[in-house]
Design an enzyme around this catalytic site. Structure first.
Site, PDB file in Angstrom:
ATOM      1  CB  CYS A 125      -0.921   0.001   1.209  1.00 15.83           C
ATOM      2  SG  CYS A 125      -1.898  -1.475   1.326  1.00 15.83           S
ATOM      3  CG  HIS A 265      -3.289   2.910   3.235  1.00 15.68           C
ATOM      4  ND1 HIS A 265      -3.666   2.701   1.934  1.00 15.68           N
ATOM      5  CD2 HIS A 265      -3.334   1.697   3.851  1.00 15.68           C
ATOM      6  CE1 HIS A 265      -3.921   1.417   1.765  1.00 15.68           C
ATOM      7  NE2 HIS A 265      -3.734   0.791   2.909  1.00 15.68           N
ATOM      8  CG  ASN A 295      -6.573  -1.386   1.933  1.00 15.59           C
ATOM      9  OD1 ASN A 295      -5.986  -0.832   1.003  1.00 15.59           O
ATOM     10  ND2 ASN A 295      -5.931  -1.935   2.948  1.00 15.59           N
TER      11      ASN A 295
HETATM   12  N1  ACO Z   1     -17.597 -10.249  10.284  1.00 10.70           N
HETATM   13  C1  ACO Z   1     -17.921 -10.618  11.523  1.00 10.70           C
HETATM   14  N2  ACO Z   1     -17.004 -10.923  12.456  1.00 10.70           N
HETATM   15  C2  ACO Z   1     -15.708 -10.845  12.090  1.00 10.70           C
HETATM   16  C3  ACO Z   1     -15.313 -10.477  10.812  1.00 10.70           C
HETATM   17  C4  ACO Z   1     -16.313 -10.166   9.876  1.00 10.70           C
HETATM   18  N3  ACO Z   1     -16.039  -9.790   8.628  1.00 10.70           N
HETATM   19  N4  ACO Z   1     -13.954 -10.490  10.744  1.00 10.70           N
HETATM   20  C5  ACO Z   1     -13.520 -10.858  11.954  1.00 10.70           C
HETATM   21  N5  ACO Z   1     -14.587 -11.096  12.776  1.00 10.70           N
HETATM   22  C6  ACO Z   1     -14.566 -11.507  14.151  1.00 10.70           C
HETATM   23  C7  ACO Z   1     -13.301 -12.209  14.546  1.00 10.70           C
HETATM   24  O1  ACO Z   1     -13.360 -13.553  14.194  1.00 10.70           O
HETATM   25  C8  ACO Z   1     -13.271 -11.990  16.030  1.00 10.70           C
HETATM   26  O2  ACO Z   1     -14.089 -12.946  16.627  1.00 10.70           O
HETATM   27  P1  ACO Z   1     -13.650 -13.667  17.998  1.00 10.70           P
HETATM   28  O3  ACO Z   1     -13.508 -12.536  18.993  1.00 10.70           O
HETATM   29  O4  ACO Z   1     -14.755 -14.601  18.251  1.00 10.70           O
HETATM   30  O5  ACO Z   1     -12.322 -14.315  17.679  1.00 10.70           O
HETATM   31  C9  ACO Z   1     -13.946 -10.648  16.225  1.00 10.70           C
HETATM   32  O6  ACO Z   1     -14.632 -10.357  14.985  1.00 10.70           O
HETATM   33  C10 ACO Z   1     -13.009  -9.502  16.540  1.00 10.70           C
HETATM   34  O7  ACO Z   1     -11.839  -9.621  15.747  1.00 10.70           O
HETATM   35  P2  ACO Z   1     -10.685  -8.566  15.859  1.00 10.70           P
HETATM   36  O8  ACO Z   1      -9.569  -9.021  14.977  1.00 10.70           O
HETATM   37  O9  ACO Z   1     -10.379  -8.255  17.276  1.00 10.70           O
HETATM   38  O10 ACO Z   1     -11.394  -7.277  15.263  1.00 10.70           O
HETATM   39  P3  ACO Z   1     -10.771  -5.852  15.136  1.00 10.70           P
HETATM   40  O11 ACO Z   1     -11.577  -4.893  15.895  1.00 10.70           O
HETATM   41  O12 ACO Z   1      -9.279  -5.834  15.316  1.00 10.70           O
HETATM   42  O13 ACO Z   1     -11.041  -5.553  13.589  1.00 10.70           O
HETATM   43  C11 ACO Z   1      -9.888  -5.559  11.509  1.00 10.70           C
HETATM   44  C12 ACO Z   1     -10.494  -6.398  12.616  1.00 10.70           C
HETATM   45  C13 ACO Z   1     -10.992  -4.762  10.846  1.00 10.70           C
HETATM   46  C14 ACO Z   1      -9.258  -6.488  10.487  1.00 10.70           C
HETATM   47  C15 ACO Z   1      -8.836  -4.596  12.100  1.00 10.70           C
HETATM   48  O14 ACO Z   1      -7.970  -5.295  12.939  1.00 10.70           O
HETATM   49  C16 ACO Z   1      -8.042  -3.884  11.043  1.00 10.70           C
HETATM   50  O15 ACO Z   1      -8.547  -3.055  10.320  1.00 10.70           O
HETATM   51  N6  ACO Z   1      -6.727  -4.176  10.966  1.00 10.70           N
HETATM   52  C17 ACO Z   1      -5.867  -3.527   9.986  1.00 10.70           C
HETATM   53  C18 ACO Z   1      -6.113  -4.130   8.648  1.00 10.70           C
HETATM   54  C19 ACO Z   1      -5.389  -3.403   7.568  1.00 10.70           C
HETATM   55  O16 ACO Z   1      -5.219  -2.215   7.617  1.00 10.70           O
HETATM   56  N7  ACO Z   1      -4.994  -4.162   6.540  1.00 10.70           N
HETATM   57  C20 ACO Z   1      -4.476  -3.621   5.358  1.00 10.70           C
HETATM   58  C21 ACO Z   1      -3.064  -3.231   5.413  1.00 10.70           C
HETATM   59  S1  ACO Z   1      -2.557  -2.406   4.016  1.00 10.70           S
HETATM   60  C22 ACO Z   1      -1.944  -3.462   2.816  1.00 10.70           C
HETATM   61  O17 ACO Z   1      -0.734  -3.518   2.612  1.00 10.70           O
HETATM   62  C23 ACO Z   1      -2.870  -4.286   1.977  1.00 10.70           C
END
Ligand code: ACO
Length: 338
Positions: A125, A265, A295
């Site tokens: 990214c 980003h 994203n």
């Molecule tokens: N729908 C419903 N529930 C979900 C989903 C979904 N789509 N995805 C995950 N969950 C669940 C998980 O399984 C977890 O359940 P559990 O507690 O029973 O294990 C729960 O939701 C919470 O999961 P977390 O990982 O704690 O959720 P978080 O609040 O951290 O949000 C997210 C997850 C959105 C992925 C966040 O961590 C995030 O945005 N991280 C950064 C991602 C990012 O920026 N990636 C791109 C990088 S750039 C590149 O180079 C491509």
């Protein structure tokens, strides 16, 4: 003693401006409601945890190069140049049409940019700002006059559509900028780039390269799709974007109050909110479009830049800050006087 000929690098460095921007997103929209039918997720979870409402997905046969060329055409039109004017095409992507030729070469063919040299950048990214810095160096030391920098990704091609942790986050698109020397302008004031390979495995595609070539077993284990530790990526994103933003400000000699607009980003609204809070800035200063596109990886900051430019969020002379992070880990920031 014989006098040496004047070399390119002995000429004074030139300031480099962004003289045109363009972007393109595919027509097909996948909403959160659509995703509810594909994986165990729901509208409320996606919107409240990410801010994303919908994303664009490339059509059958629509590759990264096609999206990149459309964005480039719009940037060229705004800049008032033709494909023949381009000396260099730098394309940032993690979803190239082919490992080789580079996607930049595919774009050259599509545009008819016969005189250009072409190469791709792999910085996930962060790639678009890495490209801006490379272009700045090539222009300021007189190696090139006119450079097309593109961030383009078709993440839908490497997402595991059965993994709710990742498939809700990403979309496809492309953004482009034309860089050129412009007298009497500050243009790109500074760009800061950083990487930390120790965190490579928190966001990566393990298979498909020479380390794990595609085999039936690897394919079945979905090793040729994107894998992510979401929580760790979130933490690293906030830390690295904050550090990069501060570094670019320090290098430019500006303060946060001097900025008209911040273009971050577009990964997660909560990441942008955390950054805004730490920079002590209102969210209204940030250009945000992730609600519509998700994203789009290397394209994200480039599309947001184009939208901010075309909607008049800043005018000539204003200072803007672009700040990104991505797999690698990589991060970067640019301060530009428009
Ligand atoms: N729908 C419903 N529930 C979900 C989903 C979904 N789509 N995805 C995950 N969950 C669940 C998980 O399984 C977890 O359940 P559990 O507690 O029973 O294990 C729960 O939701 C919470 O999961 P977390 O990982 O704690 O959720 P978080 O609040 O951290 O949000 C997210 C997850 C959105 C992925 C966040 O961590 C995030 O945005 N991280 C950064 C991602 C990012 O920026 N990636 C791109 C990088 S750039 C590149 O180079 C491509």
């Amino acid at each position: 003693m014989k006098k040496l000929p004047r070399t390119k690098t002995r000429q004074p460095a030139r300031t480099v401006s962004i003289i045109g921007t363009g972007s393109y997103v595919p027509e097909k929209i996948i909403t959160n409601a659509d995703l509810e039918k594909m994986v165990d997720t729901n509208e409320e979870w996606i919107t409240s945890r990410t801010g994303i409402r919908e994303r664009r997905i490339a059509a059958e046969g629509e590759h990264t190069s096609h999206m990149a060329a459309r964005a480039a055409e719009r940037a060229m039109e705004q800049a008032g140049i033709t494909a023949e004017d381009i000396d260099l095409i730098i394309l940032a992507t993690v979803t190239p049409d082919t490992f080789f030729p580079s996607t930049a070469c595919h774009v050259q063919r599509l545009l008819g940019a016969r005189k250009a040299a072409c190469f791709d950048i792999s910085a996930a990214c962060s790639g678009f700002l890495y490209g801006i810095e490379v272009a700045q160096q090539f222009i300021s030391n007189h190696t090139c006059n006119t450079i097309l920098v593109i961030g383009a990704d078709k993440l839908s091609s490497i997402v595991n559509w059965q993994d709710r942790n990742t498939c809700v986050l990403f979309g496809d698109g492309a953004g482009a900028a034309i860089l050129r020397y412009r007298a009497g302008s500050h243009g790109v004031i500074t760009t800061f780039m950083g990487s930390d390979g120790n965190y490579g495995d928190i966001l990566h595609m393990p298979g498909g390269g020479c380390a794990l070539p595609v085999t039936k077993e690897n394919f079945e284990q979905r090793l040729n799709t994107l894998h992510m530790n979401g929580r760790e990526t979130f933490k690293q994103a906030v830390t690295s974007m904050l550090a990069a933003a501060n570094k670019a400000l320090e290098q430019s000699g500006l303060t946060i109050e001097d900025l008209t607009c911040i273009i971050p980003h577009q990964a997660n609204l909560r990441i942008i909110e955390a950054l805004a809070e730490r920079l002590n800035l209102p969210l209204s200063k940030f250009q945000i479009n992730l609600d519509r596109y998700g994203n789009t990886s290397a394209a994200a900051v480039a599309i947001a830049l184009d939208e901010a430019n075309r909607t008049g969020r800043f005018k000539q002379g204003d200072y803007i800050l672009m700040v990104v992070f991505g797999g690698g880990l990589t991060y970067a920031s640019s301060v530009v006087q428009w």
